[in-house]
Scaffold this motif. Structure first.
Motif, mmCIF file in Angstrom:
data_model
loop_
_atom_site.group_PDB
_atom_site.id
_atom_site.type_symbol
_atom_site.label_atom_id
_atom_site.label_comp_id
_atom_site.label_asym_id
_atom_site.label_seq_id
_atom_site.Cartn_x
_atom_site.Cartn_y
_atom_site.Cartn_z
ATOM 1 N N LEU A 180 16.580 20.429 -29.648
ATOM 2 C CA LEU A 180 16.828 18.992 -29.667
ATOM 3 C C LEU A 180 18.332 18.693 -29.591
ATOM 4 O O LEU A 180 18.763 17.816 -28.817
ATOM 5 C CB LEU A 180 16.232 18.368 -30.926
ATOM 6 N N ALA A 181 19.125 19.420 -30.372
ATOM 7 C CA ALA A 181 20.571 19.204 -30.334
ATOM 8 C C ALA A 181 21.146 19.528 -28.955
ATOM 9 O O ALA A 181 22.024 18.810 -28.446
ATOM 10 C CB ALA A 181 21.246 20.057 -31.409
ATOM 11 N N PHE A 182 20.656 20.621 -28.354
ATOM 12 C CA PHE A 182 21.137 20.985 -27.011
ATOM 13 C C PHE A 182 20.808 19.906 -25.986
ATOM 14 O O PHE A 182 21.647 19.520 -25.169
ATOM 15 C CB PHE A 182 20.519 22.320 -26.588
ATOM 16 N N VAL A 183 19.557 19.416 -26.045
ATOM 17 C CA VAL A 183 19.148 18.389 -25.081
ATOM 18 C C VAL A 183 19.952 17.109 -25.279
ATOM 19 O O VAL A 183 20.403 16.483 -24.310
ATOM 20 C CB VAL A 183 17.627 18.120 -25.229
ATOM 21 N N VAL A 184 20.151 16.706 -26.528
ATOM 22 C CA VAL A 184 20.904 15.476 -26.801
ATOM 23 C C VAL A 184 22.343 15.610 -26.284
ATOM 24 O O VAL A 184 22.904 14.666 -25.691
ATOM 25 C CB VAL A 184 20.893 15.166 -28.311
ATOM 26 N N PHE A 185 22.942 16.790 -26.503
ATOM 27 C CA PHE A 185 24.321 16.979 -26.050
ATOM 28 C C PHE A 185 24.400 17.194 -24.535
ATOM 29 O O PHE A 185 25.248 16.601 -23.861
ATOM 30 C CB PHE A 185 24.936 18.184 -26.770
ATOM 31 N N ARG A 186 23.495 18.015 -24.017
ATOM 32 C CA ARG A 186 23.579 18.374 -22.592
ATOM 33 C C ARG A 186 23.275 17.202 -21.691
ATOM 34 O O ARG A 186 23.901 17.002 -20.642
ATOM 35 C CB ARG A 186 22.596 19.526 -22.312
ATOM 36 N N PHE A 187 22.331 16.376 -22.076
ATOM 37 C CA PHE A 187 21.896 15.287 -21.208
ATOM 38 C C PHE A 187 22.295 13.920 -21.750
ATOM 39 O O PHE A 187 21.608 12.930 -21.531
ATOM 40 C CB PHE A 187 20.383 15.360 -21.004
ATOM 41 N N ARG A 188 23.430 13.884 -22.444
ATOM 42 C CA ARG A 188 23.926 12.602 -22.938
ATOM 43 C C ARG A 188 24.431 11.750 -21.766
ATOM 44 O O ARG A 188 24.753 12.273 -20.694
ATOM 45 C CB ARG A 188 25.049 12.827 -23.950
ATOM 46 N N GLN A 189 24.501 10.468 -22.010
ATOM 47 C CA GLN A 189 24.980 9.558 -20.968
ATOM 48 C C GLN A 189 26.476 9.737 -20.758
ATOM 49 O O GLN A 189 27.238 9.795 -21.716
ATOM 50 C CB GLN A 189 24.669 8.116 -21.351
ATOM 51 N N ARG A 190 26.874 9.841 -19.510
ATOM 52 C CA ARG A 190 28.278 10.003 -19.153
ATOM 53 C C ARG A 190 28.782 8.782 -18.403
ATOM 54 O O ARG A 190 27.992 7.975 -17.879
ATOM 55 C CB ARG A 190 28.467 11.266 -18.310
ATOM 56 N N ASP A 191 30.126 8.678 -18.297
ATOM 57 C CA ASP A 191 30.707 7.508 -17.648
ATOM 58 C C ASP A 191 30.361 7.432 -16.165
ATOM 59 O O ASP A 191 30.272 6.346 -15.594
ATOM 60 C CB ASP A 191 32.232 7.517 -17.818
ATOM 61 N N ASP A 192 30.176 8.597 -15.534
ATOM 62 C CA ASP A 192 29.912 8.595 -14.100
ATOM 63 C C ASP A 192 28.426 8.597 -13.757
ATOM 64 O O ASP A 192 28.043 8.806 -12.607
ATOM 65 C CB ASP A 192 30.577 9.817 -13.446
ATOM 66 N N ASP A 193 27.558 8.377 -14.764
ATOM 67 C CA ASP A 193 26.133 8.317 -14.471
ATOM 68 C C ASP A 193 25.804 7.096 -13.626
ATOM 69 O O ASP A 193 26.349 5.992 -13.867
ATOM 70 C CB ASP A 193 25.320 8.262 -15.765
ATOM 71 N N ASP A 194 24.901 7.287 -12.648
ATOM 72 C CA ASP A 194 24.506 6.135 -11.814
ATOM 73 C C ASP A 194 23.289 5.409 -12.376
ATOM 74 O O ASP A 194 22.783 4.464 -11.757
ATOM 75 C CB ASP A 194 24.212 6.607 -10.391
ATOM 76 N N LEU A 195 22.817 5.865 -13.573
ATOM 77 C CA LEU A 195 21.720 5.211 -14.296
ATOM 78 C C LEU A 195 20.398 5.214 -13.528
ATOM 79 O O LEU A 195 19.497 4.428 -13.821
ATOM 80 C CB LEU A 195 22.094 3.763 -14.657
ATOM 81 N N THR A 196 20.261 6.105 -12.547
ATOM 82 C CA THR A 196 18.981 6.224 -11.852
ATOM 83 C C THR A 196 18.044 7.121 -12.669
ATOM 84 O O THR A 196 18.478 7.974 -13.437
ATOM 85 C CB THR A 196 19.167 6.842 -10.460
ATOM 86 N N GLU A 197 16.764 6.919 -12.498
ATOM 87 C CA GLU A 197 15.779 7.687 -13.243
ATOM 88 C C GLU A 197 15.696 9.094 -12.687
ATOM 89 O O GLU A 197 15.608 9.285 -11.465
ATOM 90 C CB GLU A 197 14.412 7.007 -13.151
ATOM 91 N N PRO A 198 15.742 10.113 -13.543
ATOM 92 C CA PRO A 198 15.657 11.493 -13.045
ATOM 93 C C PRO A 198 14.269 11.794 -12.495
ATOM 94 O O PRO A 198 13.317 11.040 -12.710
ATOM 95 C CB PRO A 198 15.947 12.327 -14.294
ATOM 96 N N ALA A 199 14.168 12.917 -11.818
ATOM 97 C CA ALA A 199 12.893 13.317 -11.237
ATOM 98 C C ALA A 199 11.876 13.553 -12.348
ATOM 99 O O ALA A 199 12.177 14.182 -13.366
ATOM 100 C CB ALA A 199 13.083 14.580 -10.407
ATOM 101 N N GLN A 200 10.653 13.042 -12.144
ATOM 102 C CA GLN A 200 9.587 13.172 -13.139
ATOM 103 C C GLN A 200 8.667 14.331 -12.761
ATOM 104 O O GLN A 200 8.196 14.436 -11.627
ATOM 105 C CB GLN A 200 8.784 11.879 -13.222
#
Length: 349
Positions: free
Chosen positions: A72-92
């Protein structure tokens, strides 16, 4: 200012964490009998078995906690929102048979392993056959005190159970037959064994095999009335010589001292003798504790206070002072009668 406050809170929290850690360390690794009930320092064979099982369960559940928390900690840190995110939905991605099979089978295996080890431990403790050297004690729970009968020795004790220490060369386990005189109670001395209920009109059993001498504390672990919290008990694990001396003293009738004859007369002419037994006298009551060797005990009122002459006098005068709601009534004695009966009871060693 906010930064200073946060820093202060952080330092304070760290200090309390260190204090808590030191307390847990001391409790877990302290040797000998503890002043409070503790499952972390087993001193009897059944308690050791229960302790080892708890460590096994803690290891498995702790591994699960660390694994899940780490992922959980890895996922929260690894996939946190970044400034350069385009806010599109990732592949499901849907329908992974491997993942679904893993999180179904693995928990089932873990539950089966825990169930089997726990069941094996329960049967190993409960089905242990008593050897010929075993000591038999009948425990009766009352509101709000403990009665211990030694049928083979012909003695009765109250609130303080005496048993001999056991060793590899001479194992002397103690088998307890558990009964209740009124409501449901629960016998629990964590350093010696698990807890088990005393149920009216039902017989339960428990055994202990203390490996170290000393005093071990326990209590009723089932709410049984207003003074449940003060239904305490002590188990004294004696050497064979100490236990033999204690038994010899308990088998004697009450001491007779003519200097306190007035106090004995007060005791025998009041309602005291209807509830209490004093061997060698006319007092044969069974509703309250046996007082034949009252002053050989360290505590009064099932561990509610030290057994001193002053506390004994106050207890007779007004039991609710120490144990509100206790079933023993105030005897309404005057000061002279209180002094006389206290002096008499103080000779019962």
């Amino acid at each position: 200012m906010l930064a200073k406050c946060l820093r202060y809170v952080s330092v304070t929290a760290k200090c309390w964490c260190w204090v808590l850690a030191l307390f847990v360390w001391h409790t877990a690794f302290a040797e000998g009998p503890q002043p409070t009930p503790s499952i972390l320092d087993p001193a009897s064979t059944p308690a050791h078995e229960i302790y080892n099982l708890s460590l096994f369960v803690l290891t498995i559940t702790g591994t699960i906690f660390v694994t899940v928390g780490g992922v959980l900690a890895f996922v929260v840190f690894r996939f946190r929102q970044r400034d350069d995110d385009d806010l599109t939905e990732p592949a499901q991605i849907y329908g992974s048979n491997q993942v679904e099979l893993a999180w179904t089978v693995i928990p089932i295996l873990i539950v089966v392993v825990l169930f089997l080890t726990t069941a094996r431990m329960i049967f190993a403790i409960q089905d242990a056959p008593p050897p010929k050297t075993a000591l038999d004690v009948t425990v009766v729970g009352h509101q709000f005190w403990w009665e211990f009968n030694y049928p083979k020795l012909g003695i009765r004790a109250v609130n303080e159970l005496h048993v001999p220490v056991s060793s590899a060369g001479t194992p002397i386990p103690t088998y307890l037959k558990l009964l209740s005189a009124d409501v449901i109670h629960s016998f629990w001395v964590p350093q010696l064994s698990g807890k088990i209920d005393l149920i009216p009109n039902n017989v339960n059993g428990l055994w202990i095999e203390p490996l170290h001498t000393g005093m071990y504390v326990g209590q009723c672990a089932q709410f049984c009335g207003v003074q449940h919290a003060k239904m305490l008990l002590r188990v004294y694990v004696d050497t064979p010589e100490q236990f033999a001396a204690w038994v010899k003293n308990q088998q004697k009738v009450a001491a007779s001292d003519e200097s306190v004859a007035a106090g004995r007369h007060v005791f025998e002419t009041q309602a005291c003798m209807n509830c209490h037994t004093i061997q060698g006298t006319a007092a044969t009551g069974r509703f309250g504790p046996d007082l034949t060797h009252l002053m050989s005990r360290d505590t009064l009122a099932s561990g509610a206070m030290d057994n001193t002459k002053e506390n004994l006098r106050e207890w007779i005068r007004h039991p609710d002072t120490f144990k509100e709601g206790v079933l023993m009534p105030a005897m309404q004695l005057d000061d002279q009668q209180l002094d006389q009966v206290t002096a008499y009871l103080a000779t019962l060693k």
